[in-house]
Structures are given as structure tokens and as C-alpha cells.
Motif scaffolding. Structure first.
Motif, short mmCIF file in Angstrom:
data_model
loop_
_atom_site.label_atom_id
_atom_site.label_comp_id
_atom_site.label_asym_id
_atom_site.label_seq_id
_atom_site.Cartn_x
_atom_site.Cartn_y
_atom_site.Cartn_z
N SER A 60 0.84 -1.21 0.00
CA SER A 60 0.00 0.00 0.00
C SER A 60 0.87 1.25 0.00
O SER A 60 0.58 2.22 -0.71
N PHE A 61 1.92 1.23 0.81
CA PHE A 61 2.83 2.38 0.86
C PHE A 61 3.51 2.58 -0.50
O PHE A 61 3.60 3.70 -0.99
N LEU A 62 3.98 1.49 -1.12
CA LEU A 62 4.67 1.62 -2.40
C LEU A 62 3.72 2.09 -3.50
O LEU A 62 4.14 2.83 -4.39
N ARG A 63 2.46 1.70 -3.43
CA ARG A 63 1.50 2.20 -4.43
C ARG A 63 1.32 3.71 -4.24
O ARG A 63 1.35 4.47 -5.21
N PHE A 64 1.13 4.15 -3.01
CA PHE A 64 0.98 5.58 -2.73
C PHE A 64 2.22 6.35 -3.19
O PHE A 64 2.12 7.37 -3.87
#
Length: 186
Positions: free
Chosen positions: A14-18
Motif C-alpha cells: 500500500s505504501f509503495l502504491r501511494f
């Protein structure tokens, strides 16, 4: 289930997508197309392959499109100390020095892993080439999986998915159809 990657690790994915969405926007990039939600297996070709920046941009675009994927790379980049990181990033090492049947080995991986999506550069190198290597096609055809047509356009700062192609078993004819999608980017 395939081993965990950055695409499947909770919280981190989720962090890497953001992070990918923000960085692409800040850099002025536009992501186009969509990845079919119900597609469990495919060979995603990313073309044209022209620079070392293709990998980071391809991965950011994959995160933006919610495309959990694997990619193949030369085995030398999977050596200590970065081997674990490359595999966690979705990498599958390929020994291009040994004479082995990469196509059959990859087709077998599709039989073993029902959610496998592999990204490949059809040129097989960053150098200018006059023709694409046929491995991506024979892998997709042999495994009976579609080819997702991914692209990167540095000139216009955009990348994404052009469409989905189902092989018909005739490499020369199918390649002509596939390459028509890429004419504006070559």
C-alpha cells in the motif's frame, strides 16, 4: 502461491502504491489503460526497452495499475548482496550464459503458480534491435495465457497498458499485429 513480493507484502504494498502515484505525478507522468481485474496469468511485455530507468518506471506504473507482477532479469543482478531484494521486488533470475530452455521452464512456472504474471522486455536488451526476441510469445502461447501490452513513452511522460493480445499460434502474423500497437513508440 508464489513467494511474497513487494506487491503482496501487506502495508508495504500500500505504501509503495501511494509512493508510486505521488512520484509519477510529481515527475509529470500519466498512467493510461487498466489491467484486467479478473486476469490471473499473463505475460506482460514492456516496450520499448531503452534505458535502466525502464525498471523503476515499470514498477511504479504496475503499482499505480494494481498489477502484482514478476519480471525476468539476467542472473548477475541476483547475486549477493542484492539477490534477496531483487527476488522480493518480483525478480526471477535467468542465466543467459548457460544453454537452457527458458521458454519451457517459464511455461512450467505458469502450470505451478495459478496467479503468475511475468513482465518481459521483448527486445531482450536495452540496445537498439532490429527484431524482437520470440521468447515472450512462445511462453504465452505455450502456457495458453494472454499477452498484456505494456508501454513506456518517455517523450510524452506516459506509460501503461495498450491492450490484451491472445496468441493464434502463428508467431510471424501475431508479431506483426502486436507491433502495430507499438508503432507510435518505436
Amino acid at each position: 502461491m508464489w513467494r511474497n513480493t513487494m506487491f503482496t507484502t501487506p502495508v508495504i504494498s500500500s505504501f509503495l502504491r501511494f509512493f508510486s502515484l505521488v512520484l509519477l505525478k510529481v515527475c509529470g507522468w500519466k498512467v493510461e489503460g487498466s489491467f484486467p481485474k479478473d486476469m490471473r496469468q499473463c505475460v506482460l511485455i514492456a516496450a520499448p526497452h531503452t534505458t535502466n530507468w525502464d525498471m523503476p518506471f515499470s514498477l511504479m506504473i504496475a503499482f499505480a495499475l494494481r498489477m502484482p507482477l514478476h519480471w525476468v532479469g539476467k542472473s548477475s543482478i541476483f547475486k549477493f548482496p542484492f539477490g534477496f531484494l531483487m527476488r522480493w521486488m518480483g525478480g526471477i533470475p535467468v542465466d543467459r550464459v548457460k544453454k537452457n530452455n527458458m521458454v519451457d521452464a517459464t511455461v512450467d512456472k505458469f502450470k505451478t503458480y495459478p496467479d503468475l504474471k511475468i513482465m518481459m522486455a521483448p527486445e531482450g536488451t536495452r540496445s537498439q534491435v532490429t527484431h524482437w526476441k520470440s521468447g515472450f510469445y512462445h511462453i504465452a502461447d505455450g502456457a495458453g495465457v494472454p499477452i498484456v501490452l505494456g508501454f513506456i513513452d518517455y517523450k510524452n511522460k506516459r506509460g501503461g497498458i495498450l491492450g490484451v493480445f491472445h496468441t493464434q499460434g502463428n508467431y510471424e502474423d501475431d508479431l506483426k499485429l502486436i507491433q502495430k500497437y507499438y508503432q507510435p513508440y518505436m
